[in-house]
Design a protein around this motif. Structure first.
Motif, PDB file in Angstrom:
ATOM      1  N   ALA A 268      12.520  -4.799   2.536  1.00 31.28           N
ATOM      2  CA  ALA A 268      11.850  -4.485   3.807  1.00 31.28           C
ATOM      3  C   ALA A 268      10.518  -5.220   3.895  1.00 31.28           C
ATOM      4  N   ARG A 269       9.800  -5.263   2.787  1.00 30.17           N
ATOM      5  CA  ARG A 269       8.508  -5.954   2.792  1.00 30.17           C
ATOM      6  C   ARG A 269       8.687  -7.445   3.081  1.00 30.17           C
TER       7      ARG A 269
ATOM      8  N   ILE B  45      17.267  -3.472   9.795  1.00 27.49           N
ATOM      9  CA  ILE B  45      17.941  -4.634   9.206  1.00 27.49           C
ATOM     10  C   ILE B  45      18.384  -4.325   7.779  1.00 27.49           C
ATOM     11  N   VAL B  46      17.507  -3.727   6.998  1.00 26.08           N
ATOM     12  CA  VAL B  46      17.838  -3.416   5.608  1.00 26.08           C
ATOM     13  C   VAL B  46      18.975  -2.393   5.542  1.00 26.08           C
ATOM     14  N   ILE B  47      18.948  -1.409   6.412  1.00 31.09           N
ATOM     15  CA  ILE B  47      20.031  -0.415   6.454  1.00 31.09           C
ATOM     16  C   ILE B  47      21.358  -1.101   6.778  1.00 31.09           C
TER      17      ILE B  47
ATOM     18  N   THR C 270       0.833  -1.201   0.000  1.00 29.80           N
ATOM     19  CA  THR C 270       0.000   0.000   0.000  1.00 29.80           C
ATOM     20  C   THR C 270       0.866   1.249   0.000  1.00 29.80           C
ATOM     21  N   PRO C 271       0.310   2.374  -0.415  1.00 27.71           N
ATOM     22  CA  PRO C 271       1.045   3.628  -0.290  1.00 27.71           C
ATOM     23  C   PRO C 271       1.439   3.919   1.160  1.00 27.71           C
ATOM     24  N   GLY C 272       0.597   3.502   2.095  1.00 34.16           N
ATOM     25  CA  GLY C 272       0.905   3.706   3.511  1.00 34.16           C
ATOM     26  C   GLY C 272       2.186   3.001   3.926  1.00 34.16           C
ATOM     27  N   PHE C 273       2.430   1.821   3.367  1.00 38.57           N
ATOM     28  CA  PHE C 273       3.668   1.098   3.662  1.00 38.57           C
ATOM     29  C   PHE C 273       4.863   1.910   3.175  1.00 38.57           C
ATOM     30  N   LEU C 274       4.756   2.459   1.975  1.00 37.98           N
ATOM     31  CA  LEU C 274       5.848   3.287   1.444  1.00 37.98           C
ATOM     32  C   LEU C 274       6.056   4.538   2.283  1.00 37.98           C
TER      33      LEU C 274
ATOM     34  N   ASP D 235       6.880  -9.159   6.145  1.00 35.17           N
ATOM     35  CA  ASP D 235       5.981 -10.290   5.890  1.00 35.17           C
ATOM     36  C   ASP D 235       6.339 -11.515   6.726  1.00 35.17           C
ATOM     37  N   GLN D 236       7.586 -11.582   7.215  1.00 32.91           N
ATOM     38  CA  GLN D 236       8.012 -12.683   8.081  1.00 32.91           C
ATOM     39  C   GLN D 236       7.661 -12.424   9.540  1.00 32.91           C
ATOM     40  N   GLY D 237       7.016 -11.266   9.805  1.00 32.91           N
ATOM     41  CA  GLY D 237       6.558 -10.973  11.154  1.00 32.91           C
ATOM     42  C   GLY D 237       7.402  -9.968  11.916  1.00 32.91           C
ATOM     43  N   THR D 238       8.389  -9.385  11.285  1.00 31.23           N
ATOM     44  CA  THR D 238       9.249  -8.406  11.942  1.00 31.23           C
ATOM     45  C   THR D 238       8.579  -7.040  11.913  1.00 31.23           C
ATOM     46  N   PRO D 239       8.587  -6.315  13.017  1.00 30.18           N
ATOM     47  CA  PRO D 239       8.026  -4.957  13.006  1.00 30.18           C
ATOM     48  C   PRO D 239       8.747  -4.079  11.983  1.00 30.18           C
ATOM     49  N   ILE D 240       8.032  -3.140  11.424  1.00 30.35           N
ATOM     50  CA  ILE D 240       8.584  -2.311  10.348  1.00 30.35           C
ATOM     51  C   ILE D 240       9.818  -1.537  10.780  1.00 30.35           C
ATOM     52  N   GLU D 241       9.851  -1.056  12.025  1.00 29.21           N
ATOM     53  CA  GLU D 241      11.026  -0.319  12.494  1.00 29.21           C
ATOM     54  C   GLU D 241      12.260  -1.206  12.457  1.00 29.21           C
TER      55      GLU D 241
END
Length: 110
Positions: free
Chosen positions: A66-67, A82-84, A30-34, A71-77
């Protein structure tokens, strides 16, 4: 700018070619995810003259990673962090490889 210049930019991974809607559609999100990724400073979209967010292919790859983690259950923060860290590790490995190649060339010259 000529038409050839414009088309050439489409091959540029950093060219902000995708609108928020199209980016979300390509990622299946969703745009909200972005927007959330932007709030957590994982990606910072450029803005069009009208103020609309625009994303590059590189940013879409980062958002897709990040998605996967979210999707594996990790909070977005945590996913953003992790991606950084993954990106920083990849860059450090690239730099180390360059230094090793330079050192090998220097030793060969001796």
């Amino acid at each position: 700018m000529t038409a050839d210049d414009s088309f050439g930019r489409l091959n540029d991974d950093d060219y902000p070619a995708y609108t928020m809607g199209r980016a979300a559609e390509l990622l299946g999100t969703t745009p909200g995810f972005l927007r959330a990724l932007g709030e957590h400073r994982l990606i910072t979209p450029l803005r069009s003259e009208g103020g609309h967010r625009r994303y590059s292919r590189y940013q879409l790859r980062i958002a897709a990673r990040a998605r996967e983690i979210v999707d594996q259950g990790t909070p977005i923060e945590a996913a953003c962090r992790i991606v950084i860290l993954e990106d920083q590790l990849e860059e450090a490995q690239r730099i180390n490889a360059e230094h090793r190649r330079a050192a090998s060339r220097s030793e060969a010259d001796i």
